[in-house]
Design a protein around this motif. Structure first.
Motif, PDB file in Angstrom:
ATOM      1  N   ILE A  37       2.279   9.171  -3.120  1.00  0.00           N
ATOM      2  CA  ILE A  37       2.947   9.715  -1.924  1.00  0.00           C
ATOM      3  C   ILE A  37       4.464   9.678  -2.071  1.00  0.00           C
ATOM      4  CG2 ILE A  37       1.023   9.185  -0.385  1.00  0.00           C
ATOM      5  CD1 ILE A  37       2.623   6.737   0.604  1.00  0.00           C
ATOM      6  N   GLY A  38       4.950   9.510  -3.290  1.00  0.00           N
ATOM      7  CA  GLY A  38       6.380   9.446  -3.521  1.00  0.00           C
ATOM      8  C   GLY A  38       6.947   8.113  -3.063  1.00  0.00           C
ATOM      9  N   ALA A  39       8.224   8.107  -2.750  1.00  0.00           N
ATOM     10  CA  ALA A  39       8.866   6.892  -2.249  1.00  0.00           C
ATOM     11  C   ALA A  39       8.450   6.659  -0.796  1.00  0.00           C
ATOM     12  CB  ALA A  39      10.385   7.014  -2.344  1.00  0.00           C
ATOM     13  N   VAL A  40       8.046   5.445  -0.476  1.00  0.00           N
ATOM     14  CA  VAL A  40       7.608   5.137   0.882  1.00  0.00           C
ATOM     15  C   VAL A  40       8.797   5.182   1.833  1.00  0.00           C
ATOM     16  CG1 VAL A  40       6.559   3.413   2.391  1.00  0.00           C
ATOM     17  CG2 VAL A  40       5.683   3.749   0.073  1.00  0.00           C
ATOM     18  N   THR A  41       8.627   5.927   2.928  1.00  0.00           N
ATOM     19  CA  THR A  41       9.696   6.053   3.934  1.00  0.00           C
ATOM     20  C   THR A  41       9.337   5.405   5.260  1.00  0.00           C
ATOM     21  OG1 THR A  41       8.798   8.195   4.649  1.00  0.00           O
ATOM     22  CG2 THR A  41      10.497   8.220   2.923  1.00  0.00           C
ATOM     23  N   GLY A  42       8.057   5.099   5.479  1.00  0.00           N
ATOM     24  CA  GLY A  42       7.708   4.512   6.763  1.00  0.00           C
ATOM     25  C   GLY A  42       6.326   3.914   6.799  1.00  0.00           C
ATOM     26  N   VAL A  43       6.157   2.923   7.658  1.00  0.00           N
ATOM     27  CA  VAL A  43       4.856   2.319   7.958  1.00  0.00           C
ATOM     28  C   VAL A  43       4.728   2.260   9.471  1.00  0.00           C
ATOM     29  CG1 VAL A  43       3.416   0.243   7.823  1.00  0.00           C
ATOM     30  CG2 VAL A  43       4.798   0.936   5.841  1.00  0.00           C
ATOM     31  N   ILE A 102       2.701  -6.638  10.815  1.00  0.00           N
ATOM     32  CA  ILE A 102       3.844  -7.183  10.077  1.00  0.00           C
ATOM     33  C   ILE A 102       3.471  -7.410   8.620  1.00  0.00           C
ATOM     34  CG2 ILE A 102       5.287  -9.247   9.835  1.00  0.00           C
ATOM     35  CD1 ILE A 102       5.256  -9.366  12.952  1.00  0.00           C
ATOM     36  N   SER A 103       2.291  -7.951   8.377  1.00  0.00           N
ATOM     37  CA  SER A 103       1.856  -8.199   7.004  1.00  0.00           C
ATOM     38  C   SER A 103       1.641  -6.903   6.243  1.00  0.00           C
ATOM     39  CB  SER A 103       0.568  -9.021   7.002  1.00  0.00           C
ATOM     40  OG  SER A 103       0.805 -10.335   7.478  1.00  0.00           O
ATOM     41  N   LEU A 104       1.160  -5.862   6.931  1.00  0.00           N
ATOM     42  CA  LEU A 104       0.997  -4.577   6.255  1.00  0.00           C
ATOM     43  C   LEU A 104       2.346  -4.018   5.830  1.00  0.00           C
ATOM     44  CD1 LEU A 104      -0.830  -2.218   5.373  1.00  0.00           C
ATOM     45  CD2 LEU A 104      -0.440  -1.209   7.643  1.00  0.00           C
ATOM     46  N   ALA A 105       3.322  -4.056   6.727  1.00  0.00           N
ATOM     47  CA  ALA A 105       4.656  -3.565   6.386  1.00  0.00           C
ATOM     48  C   ALA A 105       5.239  -4.364   5.227  1.00  0.00           C
ATOM     49  CB  ALA A 105       5.569  -3.635   7.607  1.00  0.00           C
ATOM     50  N   HIS A 106       5.068  -5.672   5.260  1.00  0.00           N
ATOM     51  CA  HIS A 106       5.582  -6.519   4.182  1.00  0.00           C
ATOM     52  C   HIS A 106       4.861  -6.228   2.876  1.00  0.00           C
ATOM     53  CE1 HIS A 106       6.235 -10.165   1.783  1.00  0.00           C
ATOM     54  NE2 HIS A 106       7.350 -10.319   2.475  1.00  0.00           N
ATOM     55  N   LEU A 107       3.565  -5.984   2.945  1.00  0.00           N
ATOM     56  CA  LEU A 107       2.777  -5.691   1.761  1.00  0.00           C
ATOM     57  C   LEU A 107       3.256  -4.417   1.075  1.00  0.00           C
ATOM     58  CD1 LEU A 107       0.278  -6.503   0.076  1.00  0.00           C
ATOM     59  CD2 LEU A 107      -1.117  -5.236   1.699  1.00  0.00           C
ATOM     60  N   VAL A 108       3.633  -3.413   1.867  1.00  0.00           N
ATOM     61  CA  VAL A 108       4.018  -2.114   1.323  1.00  0.00           C
ATOM     62  C   VAL A 108       5.508  -2.056   0.983  1.00  0.00           C
ATOM     63  CG1 VAL A 108       4.184   0.356   1.841  1.00  0.00           C
ATOM     64  CG2 VAL A 108       2.154  -0.936   2.532  1.00  0.00           C
ATOM     65  N   LEU A 109       6.340  -2.603   1.852  1.00  0.00           N
ATOM     66  CA  LEU A 109       7.782  -2.427   1.723  1.00  0.00           C
ATOM     67  C   LEU A 109       8.555  -3.707   1.397  1.00  0.00           C
ATOM     68  CD1 LEU A 109       8.365   0.012   4.717  1.00  0.00           C
ATOM     69  CD2 LEU A 109       8.756   0.535   2.300  1.00  0.00           C
ATOM     70  N   GLY A 110       7.896  -4.851   1.485  1.00  0.00           N
ATOM     71  CA  GLY A 110       8.593  -6.099   1.208  1.00  0.00           C
ATOM     72  C   GLY A 110       9.358  -6.599   2.417  1.00  0.00           C
ATOM     73  N   ARG A 111      10.240  -7.528   2.168  1.00  0.00           N
ATOM     74  CA  ARG A 111      11.025  -8.153   3.240  1.00  0.00           C
ATOM     75  C   ARG A 111      12.054  -7.163   3.779  1.00  0.00           C
ATOM     76  NH1 ARG A 111      13.576 -14.218   2.858  1.00  0.00           N
ATOM     77  NH2 ARG A 111      14.324 -14.361   5.019  1.00  0.00           N
ATOM     78  N   PRO A 112      12.102  -6.968   5.091  1.00  0.00           N
ATOM     79  CA  PRO A 112      13.066  -6.007   5.646  1.00  0.00           C
ATOM     80  C   PRO A 112      14.495  -6.533   5.601  1.00  0.00           C
ATOM     81  CG  PRO A 112      11.923  -7.134   7.419  1.00  0.00           C
ATOM     82  CD  PRO A 112      11.259  -7.586   6.142  1.00  0.00           C
ATOM     83  N   ASP A 113      15.432  -5.611   5.591  1.00  0.00           N
ATOM     84  CA  ASP A 113      16.845  -5.974   5.633  1.00  0.00           C
ATOM     85  C   ASP A 113      17.365  -6.089   7.065  1.00  0.00           C
ATOM     86  OD1 ASP A 113      17.413  -5.822   2.685  1.00  0.00           O
ATOM     87  OD2 ASP A 113      16.703  -3.775   3.008  1.00  0.00           O
ATOM     88  N   THR A 136       3.748   6.436   5.098  1.00  0.00           N
ATOM     89  CA  THR A 136       4.324   7.752   4.815  1.00  0.00           C
ATOM     90  C   THR A 136       5.295   7.675   3.655  1.00  0.00           C
ATOM     91  OG1 THR A 136       4.147   8.317   7.169  1.00  0.00           O
ATOM     92  CG2 THR A 136       5.591   9.693   5.814  1.00  0.00           C
ATOM     93  N   GLY A 137       5.226   8.686   2.792  1.00  0.00           N
ATOM     94  CA  GLY A 137       6.147   8.781   1.670  1.00  0.00           C
ATOM     95  C   GLY A 137       6.778  10.151   1.601  1.00  0.00           C
ATOM     96  N   THR A 138       7.629  10.344   0.632  1.00  0.00           N
ATOM     97  CA  THR A 138       8.372  11.596   0.511  1.00  0.00           C
ATOM     98  C   THR A 138       7.482  12.767   0.116  1.00  0.00           C
ATOM     99  OG1 THR A 138       8.933  10.946  -1.749  1.00  0.00           O
ATOM    100  CG2 THR A 138      10.577  10.501  -0.038  1.00  0.00           C
ATOM    101  N   THR A 139       6.305  12.510  -0.454  1.00  0.00           N
ATOM    102  CA  THR A 139       5.431  13.609  -0.874  1.00  0.00           C
ATOM    103  C   THR A 139       4.011  13.487  -0.319  1.00  0.00           C
ATOM    104  OG1 THR A 139       4.784  12.463  -2.923  1.00  0.00           O
ATOM    105  CG2 THR A 139       6.723  13.901  -3.020  1.00  0.00           C
ATOM    106  N   GLY A 140       3.836  12.681   0.717  1.00  0.00           N
ATOM    107  CA  GLY A 140       2.516  12.563   1.303  1.00  0.00           C
ATOM    108  C   GLY A 140       2.407  11.341   2.185  1.00  0.00           C
TER     109      GLY A 140
END
Length: 331
Positions: free
Chosen positions: A150-156, A190-201, A247-251
């Motif tokens: 799905i390309g680079a992840v842009t959102g969860v 929260i765990s899903l977001a962390h699993l996909v994107l790591g620790r938020p800034d 969601t990613g840049t290509t899917g």
């Protein structure tokens, strides 16, 4: 040093607590040919005996300490309400017993850190029971993301809300029991977001608090310097769909209900037909985390690479930060 793997390739489990989640976990252990439930412990001898009789478990103890002292138990599954996780797990660790402890690990980062430090000092296996991180469908989704599907992840986007209502003394509302939506339900999105994107800034959160002083309805936004955003919510005043979207840049990838144990998943690539992802799960889904524990014990690992200590502490730190922002404290 207490032995951490049973003879003959069988892992011998002790169950600490006798509630619904303990019962479902025991049901799923029956699906693993190399697992055996040999003991159960509770603060009530009668409750332990009743549970043991119902699930055909040979030994029942009327205290946590007695269960922890049983040298024929290789690992204890802690299934108490989360306000008791620290005391129950510490009892087992100090007895040299390996532990799989339900999530959220404890009520705060300080007590979670103390458990992990104790496990390391005692050279004993310890893992948080974040079963989503061991689920085969979720792991397949992570592989697809890593492959660039799905390309680079842009959102969860994920939510976990239940309707209630719950009386003031219920664990979902009682402050003394770590009540509120965040720790009980919010730990999943929260765990899903962390699993996909790591620790938020960046972290922003808001909540409506009930008369007990715990959060009833909570919204959370994680921001990442990459530009990605996670939109998350949890609540105990209304049932939400238990779906999630990555969601990613290509899917995008959609996880069907419940997203933490998805009954199905679908890959949507730009300009392509949707691709169903297999989710041929059996049982309640707890056997996958149990199998991971057994794999670690058999190979001598003291923590799981799927649910490492560092991740448990990072997620607990996020929960602490959000609780501070929304104004929820515990005794």
């Amino acid at each position: 040093m207490v032995q951490q793997a049973g003879s003959g390739g069988v892992t011998r489990w002790g169950i600490l607590a006798t509630g619904n989640i303990a019962a479902r976990f025991v049901e799923d252990l029956r699906l693993l040919p190399d697992a055996e439930v040999v003991a159960v412990g509770s603060r009530s001898a009668d409750a332990a005996r009743l549970f043991a009789d119902h699930h055909d478990i040979p030994r029942a103890y009327g205290s946590w300490a007695e269960l922890a002292a049983d040298d024929e138990v290789d690992v204890v599954y802690v299934a108490t309400p989360h306000a008791a996780h620290y005391d129950a797990t510490m009892t087992c660790l100090t007895a040299g017993r390996a532990v799989l402890c339900e999530k959220p690990f404890t009520l705060d980062l300080a007590t979670s850190t103390a458990l992990i430090e104790t496990a390391r000092e005692r050279d004993v296996f310890l893992m948080e029971a974040m079963w989503m991180r061991c689920n085969p469908t979720v792991l397949r989704v992570l592989d697809l993301i890593a492959e660039g599907a799905i390309g680079a992840v842009t959102g969860v986007q994920a939510a976990f809300g239940v309707a209630g209502p719950f009386p003031p003394e219920h664990r979902m509302r009682a402050k003394a029991l770590g009540g509120g939506a965040l720790l009980d339900l919010g730990v999943y999105p929260i765990s899903l977001a962390h699993l996909v994107l790591g620790r938020p800034d960046h972290i922003r959160s808001w909540a409506s608090l009930g008369p007990e002083g715990v959060d009833e309805n909570t919204g959370i936004v994680f921001g990442y310097d990459s530009g990605a955003v996670a939109s998350l919510s949890c609540g105990i005043v209304g049932a939400t769909p238990l779906t999630a979207t990555i969601t990613g840049t290509t899917g995008r990838i959609e996880l069907a209900e419940p997203f933490f144990r998805p009954s199905a998943a679908t890959l949507h690539r730009t300009d392509a037909d949707p691709e169903p992802l297999p989710a041929d799960l059996v049982g309640n889904g707890y056997q996958y985390e149990a199998a991971e524990v057994q794999r670690c014990l058999t190979t001598g690992l003291k923590q799981s690479p799927l649910v490492p200590h560092a991740v448990t502490l990072e997620v607990m730190n996020l929960l602490d930060t959000i609780r501070t922002q929304i104004g929820v404290t515990y005794p």
